[in-house]
Design a protein around this motif. Structure first.
Motif, PDB file in Angstrom:
ATOM      1  N   PRO B  85      43.231  55.900  21.704  1.00 52.86           N
ATOM      2  CA  PRO B  85      44.699  55.872  21.695  1.00 52.86           C
ATOM      3  C   PRO B  85      45.315  57.106  21.020  1.00 52.86           C
ATOM      4  CG  PRO B  85      43.790  54.210  20.234  1.00 52.86           C
ATOM      5  CD  PRO B  85      42.660  54.722  21.042  1.00 52.86           C
ATOM      6  N   LYS B 126      48.080  41.481  33.297  1.00 52.35           N
ATOM      7  CA  LYS B 126      49.130  41.701  32.289  1.00 52.35           C
ATOM      8  C   LYS B 126      50.163  42.704  32.798  1.00 52.35           C
ATOM      9  CE  LYS B 126      46.323  40.407  28.274  1.00 52.35           C
ATOM     10  NZ  LYS B 126      45.697  40.789  26.996  1.00 52.35           N
ATOM     11  N   MET B 127      49.678  43.744  33.461  1.00 52.61           N
ATOM     12  CA  MET B 127      50.603  44.736  34.028  1.00 52.61           C
ATOM     13  C   MET B 127      51.507  44.088  35.069  1.00 52.61           C
ATOM     14  SD  MET B 127      48.156  48.036  34.738  1.00 52.61           S
ATOM     15  CE  MET B 127      47.468  49.062  33.423  1.00 52.61           C
ATOM     16  N   PHE B 358      56.666  48.986  30.675  1.00 57.74           N
ATOM     17  CA  PHE B 358      56.163  48.838  29.303  1.00 57.74           C
ATOM     18  C   PHE B 358      56.804  49.831  28.342  1.00 57.74           C
ATOM     19  CE2 PHE B 358      53.075  46.801  31.947  1.00 57.74           C
ATOM     20  CZ  PHE B 358      52.559  45.763  31.189  1.00 57.74           C
ATOM     21  N   LYS B 363      57.068  49.258  19.796  1.00 54.48           N
ATOM     22  CA  LYS B 363      55.644  49.043  20.048  1.00 54.48           C
ATOM     23  C   LYS B 363      55.413  47.668  20.676  1.00 54.48           C
ATOM     24  CE  LYS B 363      51.004  49.368  18.397  1.00 54.48           C
ATOM     25  NZ  LYS B 363      50.012  49.555  17.343  1.00 54.48           N
ATOM     26  N   LEU B 364      56.312  46.726  20.410  1.00 52.01           N
ATOM     27  CA  LEU B 364      56.139  45.351  20.894  1.00 52.01           C
ATOM     28  C   LEU B 364      56.124  45.254  22.417  1.00 52.01           C
ATOM     29  CD1 LEU B 364      58.260  43.233  18.417  1.00 52.01           C
ATOM     30  CD2 LEU B 364      55.779  43.532  18.491  1.00 52.01           C
ATOM     31  N   THR B 365      56.747  46.208  23.109  1.00 48.77           N
ATOM     32  CA  THR B 365      56.741  46.144  24.575  1.00 48.77           C
ATOM     33  C   THR B 365      55.578  46.933  25.182  1.00 48.77           C
ATOM     34  OG1 THR B 365      58.064  48.100  25.100  1.00 48.77           O
ATOM     35  CG2 THR B 365      59.275  46.097  24.508  1.00 48.77           C
ATOM     36  N   ALA B 366      54.820  47.648  24.346  1.00 49.87           N
ATOM     37  CA  ALA B 366      53.647  48.373  24.858  1.00 49.87           C
ATOM     38  C   ALA B 366      52.603  47.369  25.343  1.00 49.87           C
ATOM     39  CB  ALA B 366      53.059  49.258  23.768  1.00 49.87           C
ATOM     40  N   LEU B 367      51.660  47.824  26.138  1.00 51.18           N
ATOM     41  CA  LEU B 367      50.575  46.950  26.576  1.00 51.18           C
ATOM     42  C   LEU B 367      49.575  46.839  25.418  1.00 51.18           C
ATOM     43  CD1 LEU B 367      49.016  45.224  28.503  1.00 51.18           C
ATOM     44  CD2 LEU B 367      48.518  47.207  29.894  1.00 51.18           C
ATOM     45  N   LEU B 368      49.666  45.720  24.710  1.00 50.16           N
ATOM     46  CA  LEU B 368      48.861  45.542  23.493  1.00 50.16           C
ATOM     47  C   LEU B 368      47.503  44.937  23.861  1.00 50.16           C
ATOM     48  CD1 LEU B 368      51.682  44.294  21.092  1.00 50.16           C
ATOM     49  CD2 LEU B 368      50.823  46.617  21.409  1.00 50.16           C
ATOM     50  N   HIS B 369      46.718  45.755  24.457  1.00 50.05           N
ATOM     51  CA  HIS B 369      45.384  45.361  24.906  1.00 50.05           C
ATOM     52  C   HIS B 369      44.499  46.589  24.756  1.00 50.05           C
ATOM     53  CE1 HIS B 369      42.747  42.876  27.746  1.00 50.05           C
ATOM     54  NE2 HIS B 369      42.072  43.992  27.578  1.00 50.05           N
ATOM     55  N   GLY B 370      43.255  46.386  24.343  1.00 45.71           N
ATOM     56  CA  GLY B 370      42.362  47.529  24.219  1.00 45.71           C
ATOM     57  C   GLY B 370      40.965  47.102  23.841  1.00 45.71           C
ATOM     58  N   HIS B 371      40.002  47.972  24.107  1.00 42.35           N
ATOM     59  CA  HIS B 371      38.615  47.695  23.731  1.00 42.35           C
ATOM     60  C   HIS B 371      38.079  48.900  22.970  1.00 42.35           C
ATOM     61  CE1 HIS B 371      38.574  44.019  26.131  1.00 42.35           C
ATOM     62  NE2 HIS B 371      39.272  44.682  27.016  1.00 42.35           N
TER      63      HIS B 371
END
Lengths: 502, 502
Positions: B85, B126-127, B358, B363-371
């Motif tokens: 990120p 999610k998208m 998004f 930050k709350l509207t960002a795609l809050l997903h990650g690995h």
């Protein structure tokens, strides 16, 4: 590259509008704990200490990285990837042996490979639910039409502040938050009973225990207390303390209350991050509380899952955090550090009774879950090298062989100083982790995180420490083999920065 | 190793009690399309054609494998893994460019990396849901308390027989089956409207279209028909055919009916495997049906997801299966062949309007997903090499440059012979895939799969073809660069075996 990356990439957990083009870090290469970033202003490449250990994955010192590179080239040339079900290859078998003889020692007997922490958790939940169903005579007949059974709801027992991954199944096992909102995941419903855990931290050179009001609600006074050291916190003699009684009565009262008000719902698994909740803000959970929770669930035949994705492989100074808790799970999940932080690979370990719950003469009762790259040889080969490297005194000079744990990496005196700064709320220092929560001043809730951002910027630009905030928490994370000298250098820089900002 | 693997491992999708110790395949190494297995009886190592392409991941011929091995060693030494990120490194950026200029050409503008097909799908959902919510004015105010909105239910539109992965979110997008039972995943509820698709196959040297009764229910006669060739099936002139009218009325009637009977439920995404449903049994879905489905959803502002985890990167003879359909998605998912089948890596591609949904100053509207291993350099470096290798005529002699597709790999005459055998129900041959469904005799439903097992055993033991059944379907799968000669050799062996078994 900065411009192009802003235009083409979609970063995880990132609001793109809040990232100025010139703040994008262009990474040229990595060498052990440091990566080299191109600094546009100075037009040069500068090494930076990777203080977030690249999302907590990194294990290699520069020597291990060289070894891993050699092994990766070899594994790619010899195996590429080969399919796993009903097959075996040497890296997968060797990796399974090392896992069962290490993090799974004395309790686990089976290894289920997958790709990342989230998938390891989804698999663990499926394992736990099946075992629970068997033990509680739900669906013993697999041929029965099972759609009629959907009136039964399985839930997990978990802790507030826990985090188990971003796929839907893993998300369902965590308490509601901004990350689980309808905006983020419309399918989330929070399938759990979430308990409030007591936490431990250092402030003003003292180790504190903070007990949430829900636990000591019928006490006249706060149940908060102090300890002489972290060693005392982990001491098993606490099992007969007043706190233990308080915890046990809270846990069993919560479970009974839930059972009474939810007829068709079963608590069919306990899932916890042992000792430290990572993404939730680097909270050290009172190990006594977690130990009693495990005991209570085992008594009730509720399968116990440890999410060791963050805590496993020496992250907390021991190979498995279960050593710190002093109890074992039925199922546990590993990823991140397992491959030395070089490629994705995960493993879910289980006891033989868990495995037995899937055995029969029908494929329908097998665990029908899998990923294409299950046990891919390159990942397994990396894990074989890394797991051995971490625990071999000839390659890891941090090992205290008498106790099979890492020697102190973060200077105790320096940690105490830090914990006494007025702008520091609490410090948690354990194994490879040193986390510092900044104090929010007055009523301005946003203050601390703005403050953290400014600190992070200075660390990156002036001190060559690549840190990343976790809310109001900044942290330093090293590898299991990082020298104490290097840790002290980084921690000293952070200390100076915090003093100046005061 | 056979004994140990039975004792320590837990294979995916496998009932261990049905795997005799001596049937475990010990894999010594791989070279291109073949791996070498140790045959215990003969005490020697024998090359086997990897007919299941190691769960559909494999792309390399032996030349590409050597290139990948070199690149893997280099990437490991130079980068190991580095956090993603707000960062960029050359392999990730290059990989994103190649994806957007290839499978995403002319429609996609953003690349979101993850680890495997399941995570790519969870991200895609999610998208899509966010875009749907924006377009239909659900939750335009992100600061609003969103728990109150849970009365709205988002569902997907999908096809019966589809499969999108094993994590809960991916499972929810597929129709109920033995894989989604309470026994397997108590949390599954099947959040979709699942339509019956028409399918295409070859039998008795003729290309047939089979239309399910639900589509042609008000017709007096069956709507089944024949084609002169597969080319005709994919021809766009069919858009004005009788079948097209039938499909459109079925689709819009299903959607209207659903909307009327489910007030609080929104169909918020379409998700399909374009052209071929893989795990569901290698069914070729009528491309006309899918094209009209996409059109109908775009008209209704329902975001369209293509699950190209199986079909992407020349699996079906073209780089992206969307070329065969003649229409583009809003979001698509890639994994498997992307890295040349050497390490796990996945990508979810999206249009700019999806990305815009998004963006904000929060930050709350960002795609809050990650690995953790998002865009890991070794995976990206492998993808960079593989994507270019497949489409470069100097490295892939299978390319028909005039049409940018693979030349015919499975001999048409041989496929026709196969389709005429009495024990063969249907054949699907497209790109790198040749699938053969065996006929179940009489009322014995289990017959065909027993029959498949015996065939598989003979192929493995006598013909050195490592195949794996998919129910009653056996299939051969090669890489994009596998020579036609090699394909013919394998197919001839299968043909002989099937003739003998008649």
């Amino acid at each position: 590259m900065q411009r192009k990356s802003k235009d083409l990439l979609w970063w995880p957990f990132t609001q793109h509008d809040l990232v100025p083009v010139d703040s994008v870090t262009v990474i040229d290469s990595r060498c052990g704990e440091n990566f080299s970033a191109y600094k546009a202003k100075e037009k040069k490449i500068v090494p930076q200490f990777d203080a977030c250990a690249s999302w907590w994955t990194q294990g290699p010192d520069s020597n291990l990285q060289i070894e891993l590179a050699r092994d990766m080239g070899y594994a790619a040339a010899r195996y590429g990837h080969v399919m796993f079900p009903e097959n075996v290859h040497e890296p997968a078998l060797r990796c399974a042996e090392l896992l069962l003889g290490g993090v799974g020692k004395d309790w686990a007997s089976r290894v289920y490979f997958s790709d990342n922490g989230s998938t390891a958790i989804e698999i663990a939940l499926k394992m736990a639910f099946r075992k629970y169903a068997c033990d509680h005579s739900i669906l013993v007949d697999s041929k029965k039409d099972i759609t009629s059974e959907r009136s039964i709801q399985f839930k997990v027992l978990a802790l507030n502040g826990s985090y188990h991954g971003d796929t839907l199944g893993a998300m369902e096992a965590q308490a509601p938050s901004a990350y689980t909102s309808f905006l983020q995941q419309p399918w989330y419903s929070g399938r759990g009973l979430f308990l409030d855990p007591p936490t431990v931290y250092i402030k003003n050179k003292t180790t504190h225990l903070s007990v949430p009001p829900s636990i000591c609600h019928d006490q006249q006074n706060s149940c908060d207390t102090c300890f002489s050291s972290l060693t005392e916190v982990f001491c098993k003699t606490r099992d007969t303390s007043v706190a233990a009684n308080l915890y046990v009565s809270y846990i069993s009262q919560q479970l009974s209350q839930y059972a009474m008000s939810n007829n068709s719902e079963h608590i069919a698994a306990l899932i916890i991050e042992p000792v430290i909740q990572g993404a939730g803000g680097m909270h050290l959970i009172d190990p006594l509380f977690q130990r009693l929770l495990v005991k209570e669930c085992k008594n009730r035949k509720i399968p116990v899952i440890f999410d060791e994705v963050f805590t496993g492989f020496w992250r907390l100074g021991v190979e498995s955090a279960s050593e710190l808790l002093g109890c074992s799970p039925d199922i546990s999940c590993y990823a991140k550090l397992m491959t030395g932080g070089i490629v994705p690979l995960a493993a879910t370990l289980a006891t033989e009774p868990i495995f037995e719950a899937f055995r029969s003469d029908s494929k329908l009762t097998a665990l029908l879950h899998g990923h294409s790259y299950t046990a891919h040889p390159m990942g397994c080969a990396a894990a074989v090298k890394a797991i051995q490297w971490y625990k071999d005194p000839s390659t890891n000079s941090n090992l205290d062989l008498d106790h099979m744990r890492l020697k102190e990496l973060w200077d105790g005196a320096l940690v105490n100083y830090l914990s006494s700064l007025p702008n520091v709320k609490r410090v948690v220092s354990l194994g490879t982790l040193c986390a510092i929560e900044l104090k929010a001043e007055g009523s301005d809730a946003g203050y601390a995180s703005l403050y953290a951002s400014s600190l992070i910027r200075q660390l990156r630009e002036e001190d060559n420490i690549y840190a990343r905030p976790l809310g109001n928490v900044i942290y330093l994370m090293c590898g299991p083999c990082t020298t104490r000298d290097s840790c002290t250098r980084q921690l000293t820089k952070v200390h100076r920065r915090l003093e100046k900002l005061n």
